[in-house]
Design a protein around this motif. Structure first.
Motif, mmCIF file in Angstrom:
data_model
loop_
_atom_site.group_PDB
_atom_site.id
_atom_site.type_symbol
_atom_site.label_atom_id
_atom_site.label_comp_id
_atom_site.label_asym_id
_atom_site.label_seq_id
_atom_site.Cartn_x
_atom_site.Cartn_y
_atom_site.Cartn_z
ATOM 1 N N LEU A 54 0.826 -1.204 0.000
ATOM 2 C CA LEU A 54 0.000 0.000 0.000
ATOM 3 C C LEU A 54 0.862 1.257 0.000
ATOM 4 O O LEU A 54 0.544 2.241 -0.679
ATOM 5 N N GLY A 55 1.943 1.234 0.739
ATOM 6 C CA GLY A 55 2.853 2.376 0.746
ATOM 7 C C GLY A 55 3.464 2.634 -0.617
ATOM 8 O O GLY A 55 3.541 3.785 -1.073
ATOM 9 N N ILE A 56 3.892 1.580 -1.286
ATOM 10 C CA ILE A 56 4.483 1.723 -2.623
ATOM 11 C C ILE A 56 3.442 2.214 -3.628
ATOM 12 O O ILE A 56 3.700 3.129 -4.422
ATOM 13 N N LEU A 57 2.243 1.619 -3.600
ATOM 14 C CA LEU A 57 1.186 2.028 -4.526
ATOM 15 C C LEU A 57 0.755 3.468 -4.272
ATOM 16 O O LEU A 57 0.527 4.228 -5.218
ATOM 17 N N ASN A 58 0.646 3.847 -2.997
ATOM 18 C CA ASN A 58 0.248 5.222 -2.670
ATOM 19 C C ASN A 58 1.321 6.227 -3.052
ATOM 20 O O ASN A 58 1.017 7.378 -3.363
ATOM 21 N N PHE B 191 -12.261 8.946 -3.428
ATOM 22 C CA PHE B 191 -12.494 7.707 -2.690
ATOM 23 C C PHE B 191 -12.453 6.491 -3.613
ATOM 24 O O PHE B 191 -11.997 5.421 -3.224
ATOM 25 N N VAL B 192 -12.931 6.650 -4.829
ATOM 26 C CA VAL B 192 -12.900 5.553 -5.804
ATOM 27 C C VAL B 192 -11.457 5.208 -6.158
ATOM 28 O O VAL B 192 -11.104 4.029 -6.274
ATOM 29 N N VAL B 193 -10.607 6.216 -6.301
ATOM 30 C CA VAL B 193 -9.188 5.977 -6.570
ATOM 31 C C VAL B 193 -8.561 5.227 -5.401
ATOM 32 O O VAL B 193 -7.795 4.273 -5.593
ATOM 33 N N ASN B 194 -8.916 5.620 -4.177
ATOM 34 C CA ASN B 194 -8.398 4.946 -2.991
ATOM 35 C C ASN B 194 -8.850 3.482 -2.943
ATOM 36 O O ASN B 194 -8.053 2.585 -2.629
ATOM 37 N N VAL B 195 -10.104 3.231 -3.265
ATOM 38 C CA VAL B 195 -10.617 1.858 -3.290
ATOM 39 C C VAL B 195 -9.899 1.043 -4.362
ATOM 40 O O VAL B 195 -9.565 -0.128 -4.143
ATOM 41 N N PHE B 196 -9.632 1.650 -5.517
ATOM 42 C CA PHE B 196 -8.900 0.952 -6.569
ATOM 43 C C PHE B 196 -7.514 0.542 -6.092
ATOM 44 O O PHE B 196 -7.060 -0.580 -6.360
ATOM 45 N N ILE B 197 -6.830 1.415 -5.365
ATOM 46 C CA ILE B 197 -5.502 1.104 -4.830
ATOM 47 C C ILE B 197 -5.595 -0.064 -3.852
ATOM 48 O O ILE B 197 -4.759 -0.977 -3.872
ATOM 49 N N ILE B 198 -6.620 -0.084 -3.028
ATOM 50 C CA ILE B 198 -6.789 -1.175 -2.062
ATOM 51 C C ILE B 198 -7.102 -2.485 -2.782
ATOM 52 O O ILE B 198 -6.562 -3.540 -2.434
ATOM 53 N N TYR B 199 -7.960 -2.424 -3.791
ATOM 54 C CA TYR B 199 -8.235 -3.628 -4.588
ATOM 55 C C TYR B 199 -6.976 -4.141 -5.285
ATOM 56 O O TYR B 199 -6.751 -5.350 -5.369
#
Length: 111
Positions: free
Chosen positions: A39-43, A67-75
């Motif tokens: 998550l750190g690398i993706l963020n 928020f949708v971008v954040n959810v995409f990163i988590i997925y």
């Protein structure tokens, strides 16, 4: 040393989020560490690019598309890390919010 403390804080935030949010599961502490790193690398690298590309939609939705971008990163993190599972969009959204709040609260003690 601060980087290691940030990793511990992120790992604890991932574990708290997985414990509180139904539909999110982390198999082990080692998996939580890997999720925190991914998550750190993706963020750090992917999220700014996605935010710039999604800027028109974000403006039209008054910032809610963030928020949708954040959810995409988590997925994406869920796809990349075995042992980290997200069941639906709402669970990923709540997980992102919980991880952000817990990281911010624990990070206050670091500074």
């Amino acid at each position: 040393m601060k980087l290691l403390l940030r990793l511990v804080i992120s790992t604890l935030a991932v574990l708290v989020g997985a414990h509180l949010i139904p539909g999110v599961s982390v198999e082990s502490f080692t998996t939580a560490i890997i999720v925190a790193i991914v998550l750190g690398i993706l963020n750090t690298f992917l999220k700014p690019v996605l935010q710039i590309l999604a800027l028109p939609i974000t403006i039209l939705t008054l910032g809610l598309f963030y928020f949708v971008v954040n959810v995409f990163i988590i997925y994406l993190a869920s796809f990349l890390v075995d042992g980290f599972y997200i069941s639906n969009f709402f669970s990923a959204l709540l997980f992102g919010l919980v991880v952000s709040v817990v990281s911010a609260l624990l990070g206050m003690f670091l500074d």
